[in-house]
Structure formats: structure tokens, C-alpha cells
Design an enzyme around this catalytic site. Sequence first.
Site, PDB file in Angstrom:
ATOM      1  N   HIS A 174       1.506  -3.682   2.915  1.00 15.78           N
ATOM      2  CA  HIS A 174       2.353  -3.171   4.003  1.00 15.78           C
ATOM      3  C   HIS A 174       3.395  -4.199   4.432  1.00 15.78           C
ATOM      4  O   HIS A 174       3.172  -4.914   5.413  1.00 15.78           O
ATOM      5  CB  HIS A 174       1.493  -2.847   5.224  1.00 15.78           C
TER       6      HIS A 174
ATOM      7  N   GLU B 190       5.888  -3.608   6.047  1.00 18.88           N
ATOM      8  CA  GLU B 190       6.367  -3.183   7.374  1.00 18.88           C
ATOM      9  C   GLU B 190       5.504  -3.749   8.494  1.00 18.88           C
ATOM     10  O   GLU B 190       5.861  -3.649   9.660  1.00 18.88           O
ATOM     11  CB  GLU B 190       6.431  -1.650   7.449  1.00 18.88           C
TER      12      GLU B 190
ATOM     13  N   CYS C 101       1.646   1.292   0.214  1.00 17.06           N
ATOM     14  CA  CYS C 101       0.233   1.664   0.310  1.00 17.06           C
ATOM     15  C   CYS C 101       0.041   3.166   0.046  1.00 17.06           C
ATOM     16  O   CYS C 101       0.157   3.591  -1.090  1.00 17.06           O
ATOM     17  CB  CYS C 101      -0.352   1.191   1.635  1.00 17.06           C
TER      18      CYS C 101
ATOM     19  N   ARG D  55      -7.480   4.905  -5.300  1.00 15.97           N
ATOM     20  CA  ARG D  55      -7.432   4.835  -3.840  1.00 15.97           C
ATOM     21  C   ARG D  55      -8.543   3.941  -3.283  1.00 15.97           C
ATOM     22  O   ARG D  55      -9.662   3.943  -3.785  1.00 15.97           O
ATOM     23  CB  ARG D  55      -7.564   6.228  -3.214  1.00 15.97           C
TER      24      ARG D  55
ATOM     25  N   GLY E 264      -0.371   5.045   5.388  1.00 18.25           N
ATOM     26  CA  GLY E 264      -1.050   6.054   6.205  1.00 18.25           C
ATOM     27  C   GLY E 264      -2.205   6.588   5.396  1.00 18.25           C
ATOM     28  O   GLY E 264      -2.981   5.827   4.838  1.00 18.25           O
ATOM     29  N   GLU E 265      -2.279   7.890   5.281  1.00 21.84           N
ATOM     30  CA  GLU E 265      -3.346   8.510   4.491  1.00 21.84           C
ATOM     31  C   GLU E 265      -2.687   9.448   3.487  1.00 21.84           C
ATOM     32  O   GLU E 265      -2.126  10.476   3.878  1.00 21.84           O
ATOM     33  CB  GLU E 265      -4.300   9.240   5.439  1.00 21.84           C
ATOM     34  N   SER E 266      -2.760   9.080   2.211  1.00 22.83           N
ATOM     35  CA  SER E 266      -2.020   9.838   1.200  1.00 22.83           C
ATOM     36  C   SER E 266      -2.495  11.288   1.100  1.00 22.83           C
ATOM     37  O   SER E 266      -1.699  12.188   0.820  1.00 22.83           O
ATOM     38  CB  SER E 266      -2.119   9.150  -0.164  1.00 22.83           C
TER      39      SER E 266
ATOM     40  N   ILE F 205      -4.520  -2.920   3.523  1.00 23.49           N
ATOM     41  CA  ILE F 205      -5.470  -2.117   4.300  1.00 23.49           C
ATOM     42  C   ILE F 205      -5.931  -0.934   3.449  1.00 23.49           C
ATOM     43  O   ILE F 205      -5.141  -0.033   3.150  1.00 23.49           O
ATOM     44  CB  ILE F 205      -4.826  -1.587   5.607  1.00 23.49           C
ATOM     45  N   ARG F 206      -7.194  -0.948   3.070  1.00 28.70           N
ATOM     46  CA  ARG F 206      -7.706   0.111   2.178  1.00 28.70           C
ATOM     47  C   ARG F 206      -6.672   0.431   1.097  1.00 28.70           C
ATOM     48  O   ARG F 206      -6.262   1.578   0.896  1.00 28.70           O
ATOM     49  CB  ARG F 206      -8.077   1.360   2.985  1.00 28.70           C
TER      50      ARG F 206
HETATM   51  N1  GLN Z   1      -6.334   4.532   1.665  1.00 33.16           N
HETATM   52  C1  GLN Z   1      -5.115   5.189   2.031  1.00 33.16           C
HETATM   53  C2  GLN Z   1      -4.831   6.370   1.125  1.00 33.16           C
HETATM   54  O1  GLN Z   1      -5.524   6.614   0.195  1.00 33.16           O
HETATM   55  C3  GLN Z   1      -3.946   4.246   2.026  1.00 33.16           C
HETATM   56  C4  GLN Z   1      -4.135   3.197   3.082  1.00 33.16           C
HETATM   57  C5  GLN Z   1      -2.884   2.701   3.700  1.00 33.16           C
HETATM   58  O2  GLN Z   1      -1.799   3.262   3.552  1.00 33.16           O
HETATM   59  N2  GLN Z   1      -3.051   1.652   4.462  1.00 33.16           N
HETATM   60  O3  GLN Z   1      -3.891   7.048   1.361  1.00 33.16           O
END
Ligand code: GLN
Length: 190
Positions: A172, A174, A80, A109, A48-50, A136-137
Amino acid sequence: MAAKVGILALQGDVSEHAQALADLGADAVGVHTADDLAAIDGLILPGGESTTISKLLESSGLFEAVASRLADGMPAFGTCAGMILLASEVLDGRPDQRSFGVIDLSVRRNAFGRQVDSFEAEVDVEGVGSVPAVFIRAPYVERAGEGVDVLARVDGHPVLCRQGPVLAAAFHPELSGDLRLHELFLREVT
Ligand code: GLN
């Protein structure tokens, strides 16, 4: 009694982890409050987004409760953003972003495959074999401490790490439909 796995359910791809655990016949529960946390034997921190998850951990009062279970040795699996939240050092994070520091990694990140944002690869996982991995990112592990076992690499670079009961993936599992890494984690929990 069967072991119960919690999924930190503040933000991110919670339902995909829940599906993977259901497919394995595991008893899973979303964790929103400290009470939810009391009932579980292991915790998944999703992608997700940390920065957002960190903020929600603070505002919900869950941060200290999770930190205390982790300090007691509760098994955890971060994917992630979840890897970032478990790491000891976060680079390019927000200044107020917090992490639990239960795996000795410095992670940067959004730095894995900067030019492409997301990609898929087959990664060879020690003791498991080749698994599909969606990035993903993704965080880039800049340093893995001496106590960390690196279980998989991409281009020689750590992407799946373990320290004691804590497992962290830059990708990921999942999202791939391959259940073997969730299975690996469940073995830690039970
Ligand atoms: N870039 C996201 C972060 O810094 C992590 C990306 C992800 O969980 N797919 O949290």
C-alpha cells in the site's frame, strides 16, 4: 488540459489515494459510474477487499466499462486488492470473483506473510530507490509472465510489477506517505 486520474471508489482506501494525488497536485476524481470513467486518463484501483470490489463492479455495471477502457490501453495502478483485480489469475479467490486480466500475474490472496497478516518493509524499487511498503493481508505473486517487469522484490519475491501501462503493487504505497510510486504512475498517465 491537465491529465485526470480516477480512483475506483466502490470500496477500500480511496481517500488515502486521493490524498496522495492531491499532495502531488494531480487532478483526481472518484469513479462510481461509467460516466465518471469517461472523463479520466488513468485509474487507480485501491486496497480493500477484492471480492467486495469485484461484486460492486458487477452490480454497478462498471466492470465492462472499466474492462473496455483497460483494453484500450488506459494506464492503471492497482494496490493490494487492486493488484488482485488487475491480475490474469486469482488463486484462493471466491468462485464468482472476477479480475481484469491486464497484467500477466497469478496472485494468491492473503498469502504474503501468512503468519503475520501485516508487516512493513523497505523495498528497493528499480529506478526509484528504497520506499517504505505496508503489507496488509497482501497477495502473493506466484507467477509473473514473461511480459511482466518486476520492479521490486521482498525476499526475492515480486511485490511491484509492470506490464505496459499497468502497474501493480502487493503493498500500500498510499499508506506510507511516500509519494514516489504515485509519481511514477502519474508519469505514465501524462
Ligand atoms: N486480502 C485482500 C483481498 O483479497 C486485499 C487486502 C488489501 O487490499 N489490503 O482483496
